[in-house]
Every structure is written in structure tokens, then in C-alpha cells.
Design an enzyme around this catalytic site. Structure first.
Site, short mmCIF file in Angstrom:
data_model
loop_
_atom_site.label_atom_id
_atom_site.label_comp_id
_atom_site.label_asym_id
_atom_site.label_seq_id
_atom_site.Cartn_x
_atom_site.Cartn_y
_atom_site.Cartn_z
N LYS A 1 0.70 -1.26 0.13
CA LYS A 1 0.03 -0.12 -0.10
C LYS A 1 0.72 1.32 0.11
CE LYS A 1 -1.76 2.72 2.71
NZ LYS A 1 -1.60 4.02 2.08
N GLY B 1 6.87 4.92 8.55
CA GLY B 1 6.09 6.01 8.65
C GLY B 1 6.02 6.64 9.80
N GLU C 1 10.38 1.27 10.38
CA GLU C 1 11.15 2.44 10.09
C GLU C 1 10.42 3.53 10.32
OE1 GLU C 1 12.99 4.96 8.79
OE2 GLU C 1 13.24 4.51 7.00
N CYS D 1 13.49 10.99 7.30
CA CYS D 1 13.28 10.41 8.75
C CYS D 1 14.58 10.61 9.53
CB CYS D 1 12.81 8.97 8.66
SG CYS D 1 13.62 7.98 7.49
N GLU E 1 9.67 15.84 15.80
CA GLU E 1 10.12 15.54 14.35
C GLU E 1 9.31 16.43 13.49
OE1 GLU E 1 9.25 12.03 12.41
OE2 GLU E 1 11.36 11.93 11.43
P1 ADP Z 1 3.48 10.22 7.13
O1 ADP Z 1 3.62 11.14 8.21
O2 ADP Z 1 4.93 9.77 6.59
O3 ADP Z 1 2.37 10.40 6.38
P2 ADP Z 1 2.02 7.86 8.34
O4 ADP Z 1 2.52 6.79 9.28
O5 ADP Z 1 0.74 8.68 8.38
O6 ADP Z 1 3.28 8.73 8.19
O7 ADP Z 1 1.66 7.10 7.00
C1 ADP Z 1 2.75 6.27 6.32
C2 ADP Z 1 1.97 5.20 5.64
O8 ADP Z 1 1.05 4.60 6.61
C3 ADP Z 1 1.11 5.90 4.53
O9 ADP Z 1 0.91 4.71 3.42
C4 ADP Z 1 -0.33 5.81 5.36
O10 ADP Z 1 -1.46 5.69 4.30
C5 ADP Z 1 -0.36 4.47 6.07
N1 ADP Z 1 -1.17 4.40 7.33
C6 ADP Z 1 -1.59 5.67 7.98
N2 ADP Z 1 -2.50 5.12 9.06
C7 ADP Z 1 -2.65 3.86 9.02
C8 ADP Z 1 -3.09 2.83 9.98
N3 ADP Z 1 -3.85 3.19 10.69
N4 ADP Z 1 -2.98 1.49 9.43
C9 ADP Z 1 -2.09 1.22 8.41
N5 ADP Z 1 -1.54 2.06 7.56
C10 ADP Z 1 -1.75 3.42 7.86
#
Ligand code: ADP
Length: 489
Positions: free
Chosen positions: A187, A240, A262, A296, A393
Site C-alpha cells: 500500500k 512512517g 522504520e 526520517c 520531528e
Molecule cells: P506520514 O507522516 O509519513 O504520512 P503515516 O504513518 O501517517 O506517516 O503514513 C505512512 C503510511 O502508513 C502511509 O501509507 C499511510 O497511508 C499508512 N497508514 C496511516 N495510518 C495507518 C493505519 N492506521 N494502518 C495502516 N497504515 C496506515
């Protein structure tokens, strides 16, 4: 690659649907979401918005492919050859992929051409070389037995990636998974799905069998969460935010999925007075402002020894003045926009926090222009350890400079964070450098350099910056299960 003298043309957008079991299909709901070009805020594509139903289909496809063994049990050298073929196709299309990355993410074309796409190719080739070198051991156990281990693929892996290096994050995750014989449901981030979808098309052209790589674009709390909860998924690899990782860790607990994370950082970058100041100043600028500060491992806490502090600030302010912000398709541009409105707002909020907490903004601090999510390269001095701009951050072009005089204190201050992704030290004293490298609690330490990445060198976090390692042999190990076989002789 062509040398760039004038503005690079916008690329065509060819893949916008879900890629499941080798087929390009709309989302089950028929819904789409917009992706934008952050330099102009214009909508560039409508992309299929995957959700649970699409994830279910994709996991079924990945599961059938894994269990059928067409990929996982393919001769390892042939798996490697197909990965090389994918790398070749990406290389043949490198300019176009770089332009697609710039369109979707907003990063300067000179960066996507010189860094992102070449690193994608390198990573896939590095792991292609591992495919036929994944070996077990023979173990001399007590008694009349022959004992050996096998390294087997962990199975179906769910991979969730962010938007800051979209194609590269896909390569970091596909490389070890493919080499190990795993099958994938990825995803991509909702902000930047396009290069991952294009790479999936190239994987198909390379002859990687249907169902090995599946891509479901969509949002985190819907598509991402469905992937994390799916009982048919053996491992989640996530890059993320820490807050998201904590949700994922809880959700994955029920099924005991393997996890690698990570996450974020607030990496200390320490300049001693005996450093080569030209190199240190250029390095500190690059460490924070590269990729609009959206790294990051950004060197976002800059500690400078007091005797060289003012001189260093002068140099940093000069570099900021000369930094070229603008159209990311212009090859001279050094800094593009932040990825979206939310990130732009967050960065400017932290500029306000810095001012409110008593730090001095000596460069930047404002929006650049009146279109797109551009933020001036911003520099705060007089920052103290407990300020929000020294703790959180920011993920943008905001550098916090902290002074130090006590060399013995610096490791303690550098470690005064819940993060532990990266650190750097600038000094001509080799003993000081190695002492710092051994004492700082971080997964990567750079000495007299910054952001030097290589597919062969493990990367990941201490403390709340992650779990496990990506890249290198350690990154591969995270996609295998160790099986012990004991035979009575
Ligand atoms: P960033 O600030 O880098 O966007 P996120 O952690 O919000 O950090 O997003 C990183 C990835 O995780 C994206 O692909 C986002 O769609 C996905 N993501 C966000 N929330 C969830 C969740 N509850 N479960 C699984 N994936 C998620």
C-alpha cells in the site's frame, strides 16, 4: 540519462488502478482519490481508492501465488534474474520515472534523477544478487544427529510505505522480499501512489509472475488497516510515523505477524571545533534541507561547539540565502514544495513554536511564493534541549542549532530523545569520532559525512525509531524464517 539544461517535460501518467493478481482493476467500491502536484496544487490524477475488499483480493492473490510456489520455489538464480530484468526496465525508463516522482511528490528533478531512481535500481540489483545466496547452516548438536537450518521466505508480506521517497521505499521493501521468495501486497502512501504503480507495471513486463507483487492504493486507516489485520498476511513492513506504528503493533498482536518498522527521528548532528568547517557547514545544510527536510534521518538537531558556532551560523545562513526554491521540473531547482497542505501547515506551526519558545529565527520562517507548499529554508539559533523544535520531528526545512561547550556532555544531550535513527559527528580527531559513534544510541552514525546510503549497509532505528533493519543482509533476514531440521543418523 540525458543531461538537463532546460525544464523537464511532465511525464504521462499511465497506471492509476489497483494491481492485483497481474490485473489492473478499479477499486471494488469504484471510489477514487485525487493526487496532486504539490508545486501548483493542481490535481494530476484520480487513483483507485482501495479498501478492505481490494486488500482481501490482493492478499488472496499473493497467498495463492506464495502457496502455489511459482515464485517462492522458483530456482533462486532465476528469481534473481527476473529481479535484474526489473532493474533493467527501470533503468531504461529512469528519466520518465524520475519525472513521475517529481510530479507526484514535488521533489526537484535533479534529486529524483541523481538520487531516488538510481538508488532504486541499485537496491533491486543488490538484492537480486542475494536471491541465490540465502543459505542455512549445519549445526554440530549433541548425539547421532544431522542438524541443519533452512532460510525460508516468511510468506505473504504487507508493505506500507510513506510519501517522502515513494519509489525508493518501494524498492527497499520489494528487494529483500522478492529475493527471499515472498509475495507482496503493497500500500503506497495516498499522497504519492504513481511511481509504485508504474514499477508494478514494469515488474509485470519483466516477467515476475502474476500475484507476486500486488499494489492497492488507498488511505491508511482503511486499506492500510485492512492489510495489517488480514489473517492471510505473515508480516508487515512499515515505514512512517511512530503513532501509526503503535496502532499497527497493537492490531498485529492478535495474529502474531512479524513486524519491521522504520520510523521517525530527531537526529543529532554534532560539529566539533576541530572539524573541517567547510565540509561540516555544507554537510549540515545537506543533512537537514535535502528533500525539503522530509527525511526520517534528517540532521535536525545541530549541535555546534561554541568556539565555531557564530562562524558556522554565518555559513549556514549564506547557504540558505543561495538555496534555489521553485519549479521542481527546473533542473536548477534545489528545493521544491512540501508534499501537501497538512505537511506545510505542520512545518509553519513549528516555526511558530520555535519563536514562541524563545529561539531566534535567523533565516527563513515563511512561506515562499503564493502557490504550492513551499517553505523557506529556516534556521533557528539559541535553541535549548527541551524546546519543541528540539524534541519533535518537524519533517520540513527547519534546522535547530544548539550550542555546546562541554565535550563530555554532548553524548548525553545527543541521546536526550526517544528517537535513535541516525547521528553524525564532524571532527578531525579520529578517537573522538569513534568514541561518539560507539556511545550514541542510533542505528546509523555518519562520521564527516551525512546521508550516505548504500543498499548493502543496514539502516534502522534504536529506541522508538524502529524495529529491525532494512537493507543489507539484516534487511534480507527480516524476510526469512529460520527452520531447524534434525535427522537421526
Ligand atoms: P506520514 O507522516 O509519513 O504520512 P503515516 O504513518 O501517517 O506517516 O503514513 C505512512 C503510511 O502508513 C502511509 O501509507 C499511510 O497511508 C499508512 N497508514 C496511516 N495510518 C495507518 C493505519 N492506521 N494502518 C495502516 N497504515 C496506515
Amino acid at each position: 540519462m540525458a543531461t538537463m539544461t532546460e525544464k523537464v517535460a511532465r511525464p504521462q501518467i499511465r497506471q492509476t488502478q489497483c494491481f492485483i493478481g497481474g490485473k489492473w482493476i478499479p477499486s471494488a467500491s469504484g471510489k477514487t482519490f485525487e493526487t496532486i502536484h504539490p508545486a501548483t496544487e493542481e490535481v494530476i490524477a484520480q487513483v483507485a481508492e482501495g479498501d478492505k475488499e481490494d486488500i482481501d483480493l490482493a492478499v488472496d492473490a499473493a497467498r495463492a501465488q506464495f502457496d502455489g510456489g511459482q515464485w517462492s520455489q522458483l530456482d533462486a538464480r532465476d528469481r534473481g534474474a527476473l529481479m535484474h530484468k526489473l532493474a533493467d526496465l527501470i533503468e531504461a525508463e529512469a528519466d520518465e520515472l524520475a519525472a513521475l516522482e517529481t510530479l507526484d511528490n514535488g521533489k526537484p528533478i535533479s534529486d529524483s534523477r541523481a538520487a531516488d531512481i538510481p538508488l532504486v535500481i541499485d537496491c533491486l540489483r543488490y538484492y537480486a544478487g542475494w536471491a541465490d545466496k540465502i543459505q542455512g547452516e549445519t549445526i554440530p548438536i549433541r548425539g547421532d544427529y544431522f542438524c541443519y537450518t533452512r532460510r525460508e521466505p516468511v510468506g505473504v508480506v504487507g508493505q506500507i510505505i510513506p510519501w517522502n521517497f515513494p519509489a525508493l521505499m518501494a524498492a527497499w521493501k520489494w528487494g529483500p522480499a522478492l529475493a527471499a521468495g515472498c509475495t507482496i501486497v503493497m500500500k503506497p502512501a495516498e499522497q504519492t501512489p504513481l511511481t509504485c504503480l508504474r514499477m508494478a507495471r514494469l515488474a509485470q513486463k519483466a516477467g515476475i509472475p502474476d500475484g507476486v507483487i500486488n499494489v492497492v492504493p488507498g488511505y491508511g486507516p482503511t486499506a492500510g488497516a485492512a492489510l495489517v489485520k488480514h489473517p492471510g498476511v505473515d508480516k508487515i513492513a512499515f515505514t512512517g510515523e511512530l503513532a501509526t506504528a503503535k496502532i499497527i503493533q497493537r492490531e498485529a498482536a492478535d495474529s502474531m505477524k512479524r513486524l519491521t518498522f522504520e520510523l521517525g527521528g530527531k537526529s543529532p548532528n554534532v560539529i566539533f571545533a576541530d572539524a573541517d568547517l567547510d565540509a561540516a557547514a555544507a554537510g549540515a545544510h545537506f543533512a537537514l534541507y535535502f528533500n525539503q527536510g522530509q527525511c526520517c534521518c534528517a540532521g535536525s538537531r545541530l549541535f555546534v561547539e561554541d568556539s565555531v558556532h557564530d562562524e558556522l551560523i554565518d555559513r549556514l545562513v549564506d547557504s540558505n540565502k543561495n538555496r534555489r526554491l521553485g519549479d521542481p521540473f527546473d533542473p536548477d531547482t534545489e528545493q521544491g514544495p512540501q508534499v501537501d497542505q497538512a505537511q506545510f501547515d505542520k512545518v509553519l506551526k513549528y516555526v511558530d513554536y520555535g519563536k514562541a519558545d524563545g529561539a531566534r529565527c535567523v533565516s527563513g520562517g515563511n512561506r515562499h511564493g503564493d502557490q504550492g507548499y513551499f517553505v523557506e529554508p529556516t534556521l533557528f539559533t539559541n535553541v535549548t534541549d527541551e524546546m519543541r523544535i528540539a524534541q519533535d520531528e518537524i519533517f520540513g526545512p527547519v534546522l535547530s542549532v544548539l550550542k555546546f561547550s562541554d565535550v563530555d556532555e554532548i553524548v548525553r544531550r545527543a541521546n536526550n530523545t526517544n528517537f535513535g535513527l541516525a547521528a553524525a559527528v564532524w571532527t578531525r580527531d579520529i578517537g573522538k569520532a569513534h568514541r561518539f559513534a560507539s556511545q550514541v544510541r542510533a542505528g546509523t552514525v555518519w562520521v564527516n559525512c551525512y546521508d550516505v546510503f548504500d543498499a548493502a549497509a543496514p539502516f534502522g532505528g534504536f529506541k522508538q525509531s524502529g524495529l529491525g533493519r532494512e537493507l543489507g543482509e539484516a534487511g534480507l533476514a527480516a524476510y526469512t524464517e529460520c527452520k531447524t531440521v534434525t535427522v537421526a543418523m
